[in-house]
Scaffold this active site. Structure first.
Site, PDB file in Angstrom:
ATOM      1  N   SER A 108      44.605 -19.708 -13.972  1.00  0.00           N
ATOM      2  CA  SER A 108      45.904 -19.983 -14.579  1.00  0.00           C
ATOM      3  C   SER A 108      46.576 -21.098 -13.778  1.00  0.00           C
ATOM      4  CB  SER A 108      46.770 -18.718 -14.534  1.00  0.00           C
ATOM      5  OG  SER A 108      48.051 -18.964 -15.071  1.00  0.00           O
ATOM      6  N   GLY A 109      47.072 -22.109 -14.476  1.00  0.00           N
ATOM      7  CA  GLY A 109      47.707 -23.234 -13.800  1.00  0.00           C
ATOM      8  C   GLY A 109      46.746 -24.327 -13.381  1.00  0.00           C
ATOM      9  N   SER A 142      44.820 -25.951 -20.496  1.00  0.00           N
ATOM     10  CA  SER A 142      45.519 -26.227 -21.756  1.00  0.00           C
ATOM     11  C   SER A 142      46.020 -27.662 -21.818  1.00  0.00           C
ATOM     12  CB  SER A 142      46.696 -25.261 -21.935  1.00  0.00           C
ATOM     13  OG  SER A 142      46.247 -23.930 -22.078  1.00  0.00           O
ATOM     14  N   GLY A 148      39.004 -21.842 -16.079  1.00  0.00           N
ATOM     15  CA  GLY A 148      39.617 -22.112 -14.781  1.00  0.00           C
ATOM     16  C   GLY A 148      40.779 -21.169 -14.576  1.00  0.00           C
ATOM     17  N   SER A 197      38.945 -16.915 -19.039  1.00  0.00           N
ATOM     18  CA  SER A 197      37.595 -16.342 -19.190  1.00  0.00           C
ATOM     19  C   SER A 197      36.920 -16.198 -17.827  1.00  0.00           C
ATOM     20  CB  SER A 197      36.740 -17.171 -20.153  1.00  0.00           C
ATOM     21  OG  SER A 197      36.847 -18.559 -19.933  1.00  0.00           O
TER      22      SER A 197
END
EC number: 2.7.1.25
Length: 201
Positions: free
Chosen positions: A37-38, A42, A35, A109
């Site tokens: 960033s943000g 994670s 997905g 990715s």
């Protein structure tokens, strides 16, 4: 990329993957979080790892930023370097799956081809693509690392979602709404793992 020397051969281990899985009490598998960033990759992966750990599941979380401090510290963010970054992570994840672990990877990715490359390397039933689908506007509003601001200001090049493309999964094993509560997303993932007979109920 260097070719294999004809004198380099694969050695089978005396302890098999099946024996390791029996020891752990669950199957080895990769959950590949992808997905923007943000998007929450994670965060969700970390929360899932905690939930699995509490259930006695042997896990390891590979995070995009962390591997660039060591394993991939020599790589930049060109398309070629990003491909190599994912290749290396895929190989590490494959070894961990062979060890019987449930591996969680949190990487943007952005290209389908690289994700497919890892899927094929892992083999049937060992790769679960987890698409954390969060609108760009939401990711940019969150901007936990201040990267979108830098990208918009022209201080950061090849930033996914701004001046570098993100290819969303077309057939992910699970499609998560990144605007939902993390606890809800973790429950969805646990349900999937149980229904797939990867972990016990």
């Amino acid at each position: 990329m260097a070719q294999h020397d004809e004198n380099v051969v694969w050695h089978a281990h005396p302890v098999t993957q099946q024996q390791r899985e029996q020891h752990h009490g669950h199957r080895g598998v990769v959950l590949w979080f992808t997905g923007l960033s943000g998007s929450g990759k994670s965060t969700v992966a970390g929360a899932l790892e905690e939930a699995l750990h509490e259930r006695g599941v042997s896990t390891y979380l590979l995070d995009g930023d962390n591997v660039r401090h060591g394993l991939c510290s020599d790589l930049g963010f060109s398309d070629e370097d990003r491909k190599e970054n994912i290749r290396r992570v895929g190989e590490v994840a494959r070894l961990m799956v062979d060890a019987g672990l449930v591996v969680l990877t949190a990487f943007i990715s952005p290209h389908r081809a690289e994700r497919q490359m890892v899927r094929e390397r892992l083999g049937e039933g060992r790769f679960i693509e987890v698409f954390v689908d969060t609108p760009l506007a939401i990711c940019e509003a969150r901007d936990p690392k201040g990267l979108y601001k830098k990208a918009r200001a022209g201080e950061l090049r090849n930033f996914t979602g701004i001046d570098s493309v993100y290819e969303a999964p077309e057939k992910a094993e699970i499609h998560l709404d990144g605007e939902q509560l993390v606890t809800n997303l973790v429950h969805q993932l646990l349900d999937l793992l149980q229904q797939s007979d990867i972990i016990r109920s």
